[in-house]
Design an enzyme around this catalytic site. Structure first.
Site, PDB file in Angstrom:
ATOM      1  N   GLU A 167       0.850  -1.185   0.000  1.00 22.48           N
ATOM      2  CA  GLU A 167       0.000   0.000   0.000  1.00 22.48           C
ATOM      3  C   GLU A 167       0.887   1.236   0.000  1.00 22.48           C
ATOM      4  OE1 GLU A 167      -3.421   0.290  -0.106  1.00 22.48           O
ATOM      5  OE2 GLU A 167      -3.248  -1.820  -0.647  1.00 22.48           O
ATOM      6  N   CYS A 175      -6.350   4.793   5.078  1.00 22.20           N
ATOM      7  CA  CYS A 175      -6.058   3.548   4.374  1.00 22.20           C
ATOM      8  C   CYS A 175      -7.340   2.795   4.057  1.00 22.20           C
ATOM      9  CB  CYS A 175      -5.132   2.670   5.222  1.00 22.20           C
ATOM     10  SG  CYS A 175      -4.661   1.120   4.414  1.00 22.20           S
ATOM     11  N   CYS A 235      -6.954  -1.039   5.973  1.00 22.42           N
ATOM     12  CA  CYS A 235      -7.146  -1.153   7.435  1.00 22.42           C
ATOM     13  C   CYS A 235      -7.893   0.054   8.010  1.00 22.42           C
ATOM     14  CB  CYS A 235      -5.817  -1.349   8.143  1.00 22.42           C
ATOM     15  SG  CYS A 235      -4.537  -0.154   7.712  1.00 22.42           S
ATOM     16  N   HIS A 289      -8.129   2.233  12.226  1.00 24.55           N
ATOM     17  CA  HIS A 289      -8.022   3.671  12.467  1.00 24.55           C
ATOM     18  C   HIS A 289      -9.299   4.204  13.108  1.00 24.55           C
ATOM     19  CE1 HIS A 289      -4.143   4.388  10.600  1.00 24.55           C
ATOM     20  NE2 HIS A 289      -4.505   3.595   9.607  1.00 24.55           N
ATOM     21  N   ARG A 307      -1.149  -4.601  10.527  1.00 27.27           N
ATOM     22  CA  ARG A 307       0.301  -4.441  10.359  1.00 27.27           C
ATOM     23  C   ARG A 307       1.019  -4.053  11.638  1.00 27.27           C
ATOM     24  NH1 ARG A 307      -2.387  -3.052   5.651  1.00 27.27           N
ATOM     25  NH2 ARG A 307      -1.403  -3.722   3.700  1.00 27.27           N
ATOM     26  N   SER A 362       3.509   1.064  10.191  1.00 23.98           N
ATOM     27  CA  SER A 362       4.611   1.202   9.243  1.00 23.98           C
ATOM     28  C   SER A 362       5.515   2.381   9.562  1.00 23.98           C
ATOM     29  CB  SER A 362       4.072   1.299   7.806  1.00 23.98           C
ATOM     30  OG  SER A 362       3.532   0.058   7.401  1.00 23.98           O
ATOM     31  N   CYS A 390       2.832  -0.332   4.679  1.00 22.78           N
ATOM     32  CA  CYS A 390       1.684   0.463   4.252  1.00 22.78           C
ATOM     33  C   CYS A 390       2.082   1.932   4.344  1.00 22.78           C
ATOM     34  CB  CYS A 390       0.451   0.187   5.104  1.00 22.78           C
ATOM     35  SG  CYS A 390      -1.005   1.104   4.550  1.00 22.78           S
ATOM     36  N   CYS A 417      -0.555   4.489   4.893  1.00 22.36           N
ATOM     37  CA  CYS A 417      -0.817   4.843   6.296  1.00 22.36           C
ATOM     38  C   CYS A 417       0.283   5.749   6.836  1.00 22.36           C
ATOM     39  CB  CYS A 417      -0.884   3.584   7.163  1.00 22.36           C
ATOM     40  SG  CYS A 417      -2.462   2.723   7.118  1.00 22.36           S
TER      41      CYS A 417
END
Length: 562
Positions: free
Chosen positions: A13, A60, A63, A67, A469, A492, A536, A539
């Site tokens: 991502e 994102c 996911c 969030h 993640r 990330s 990601c 993110c």
């Protein structure tokens, strides 16, 4: 000595570049660069916590639920709310559905093509693929002969997309090591995985209003209104997912271990792990003891050092350093008093080279992700995790300290997938039981058993949670019901962090050091290592458009700390 660059990294991502120095056939230095700016903290200022729980999901599309939940938890804390027990169960179910979607997506459709060559499956005998499935204890609903015919037409068409000129001829054509039968079986599961992801998203949409970007979670609870039909659909979808996950994912990982056992020897990383925990436990509520709450989650919290000694998280030990990132200043800020003031200069690995900040815990970089959660759960003695990890270690001949590796991350993540699928079935039964005597039909806030009203309109709150993640952090300051300061640290950001003030590498950079490279132009083992973290950067960073002249201004110190 030579430089090897992968830019862009695909099957992730967002936008990511990895630059490596290769000496004597192995990576000796590395720089990881996130290519876009994220400014979501600025977007939610002067909005309500309820707004934030919906807006931050746009960080994102893979996911968004995590969030939304982290923002809702931060709002719960700022408002002084303890959510109802049934809202706890529903939040767990929505989050679990997203985790299953993300884990299946990553295993088969993102990281899987680092190990599986679908075109090699054309050489397989369908009977051999069936025999292999039986040997592994795996199952499939795919007609192998029919799949080969489809693959043959695909190959003859010549429009091979990601299979053309990609990584399959790396290292002189020796990088892909599965035999044709294994490639055929895992290609079948690649396609089945697309259907399973759809079922997982259907669960999230059923409970959350839609997917991606659910609408049914807010500070104070959820807005899901159950009906008999919805609960029947929920139960059947969970059953289908659980049966497929249990019969494929760990088995397929073990199918990779033999041919790719070398990938268990590199990619260790920093050796320190952080997890805030996810899926609220049954002992509810926790009398505002947030540390206890996080430790009692189904996947519990934990901070682990290089010897896997575990301690409870302490928010005051979280800092962010920006001296190697494209932001103003070179300070180190302490949680939650972070600053987001972008300032792009140039890409320079000797100075600033990324939009990703560098979070640290107690002065050290930390790895976040499924492996961190699994290790925390193992050390805390979660029965299912401990049993499954011990079985994985026995089958692979590894020690627990050997698991942190490129392929080890793949293996333990599938243990978590199976665990969550089992929990989903348990939570569904728990929800049905909880609803048996309740007034679940009510749609009004005043009577809705899933929603609690704020006790105050001024306060601060932090949502410690996990995305698929890894460790996710949303913190907000609220005055008069409006957000006056907001900060986010996503998984990330931990993993893709650049150099620190003392020159120490970020976790992924450390993991790349020592990775063998046979072909500078196509360093396949480095790509496998990057994908093992499931980056990601959508993110970690977001897009800015300076051409329009539009800017966001942020309050740099809303907490008033000097």
């Amino acid at each position: 000595m030579a430089r090897s660059v992968i830019d862009p990294i695909t099957r992730i991502e967002g936008h990511l570049r990895v630059e490596m120095e290769v000496t004597d056939g192995v990576v000796s230095d590395a720089w990881v660069s996130g290519g876009c700016f994220r400014g979501m903290e600025m977007v939610v200022e002067d909005r309500t916590p309820e707004d934030a729980a919906h807006i931050v999901q746009r960080i994102c599309g893979v996911c968004p639920v995590s969030h939304g939940h982290a923002a809702a938890i931060a709002g719960d804390k700022a408002y002084g709310i303890t959510i109802p027990n049934r809202a706890r169960i529903i939040r767990n179910l929505i989050e679990g559905a997203q985790f299953l979607h993300s884990h299946i997506l990553w295993m088969y459709n993102l990281a899987g093509l680092d190990y599986v060559n679908p075109l090699n499956a054309l050489k397989a005998k369908p009977a051999d693929a069936w025999d292999l499935a039986q040997e592994l204890g795996s199952s499939t609903n795919t007609d192998f002969k029919g799949l080969q015919q489809r693959l043959k037409k695909f190959a003859e068409n010549g429009q091979l997309s990601i299979f053309s000129g990609n990584w399959f001829d790396a290292d002189g054509g020796t990088a892909y090591k599965l035999d044709p039968a294994a490639d055929l079986l895992l290609t079948a599961h690649y396609l089945e995985a697309l259907q399973m992801q759809s079922k997982a998203s259907e669960i999230a949409g059923l409970l959350g209003g839609k997917m991606p970007h659910i609408t049914g979670v807010t500070p104070g609870g959820t807005f899901f209104v159950p009906t008999e039909e919805k609960l029947d659909d929920l139960k059947m979808l969970i059953k289908d997912l659980k049966e497929w996950v249990e019969s494929t994912m760990i088995q397929d990982t073990l199918a990779l271990v033999g041919p790719y056992k070398d990938a268990l020897k590199f990619g260790k990383g920093c050796g320190r792990y952080i997890a805030w925990g996810v899926f609220e436990g049954k002992d509810w509520p926790y009398d505002d003891d947030y540390v206890k709450q996080m430790a009692n989650r189904y996947m519990p919290s934990g901070v682990l050092d290089e010897n896997l000694n575990l301690t409870d998280p302490d928010e005051s030990l979280i800092t962010e350093y920006m001296g190697r990132s494209w932001y103003k200043g070179s300070e180190t800020y302490q949680s939650p008093y972070f600053v987001t003031e972008p300032e792009f200069t140039e890409y320079n690995v000797e100075d600033r080279y990324t939009w990703v900040k560098r979070p640290e815990y107690n002065g050290k970089s930390m790895e976040a992700g499924s492996m961190s959660r699994i290790l925390a759960a193992y050390v805390r003695g979660v029965p299912f995790i401990k049993t499954q990890v011990d079985a994985f270690l026995k089958k692979t001949g590894l020690k627990l300290t050997d698991v942190p590796s490129t392929l080890g991350r793949t293996g333990v993540r599938q243990i978590e997938t199976v665990y969550i699928a089992n929990l989903m079935e348990q939570w569904c039964d728990e929800l049905i039981e909880a609803l048996a005597g309740g007034d679940a039909e009510s749609l009004t806030k005043e009577a809705n058993p899933y929603y609690s009203e704020p006790k105050r309109l001024d306060g601060s709150g932090t949502g410690f949670w996990e995305a698929p993640r890894g460790a996710l952090y949303h913190s907000e300051k609220v005055e008069g019901g409006k957000i006056k300061g907001y900060q986010i640290i996503i998984p990330s950001t931990w993993n893709l962090a650049p150099r620190g003030a003392n020159g120490e590498m970020g976790p992924l950079e450390e993991a790349l050091v020592g990775v063998p490279v046979e072909t500078i132009e196509k360093p396949i083992n480095a790509l496998r290592t990057v994908h093992s973290f499931d980056p990601c950067t959508a993110c970690a960073v977001h897009v800015t458009e300076p051409k329009t002249g539009k800017t966001f201004k942020t309050v740099t110190n809303p907490w008033g700390v000097k």
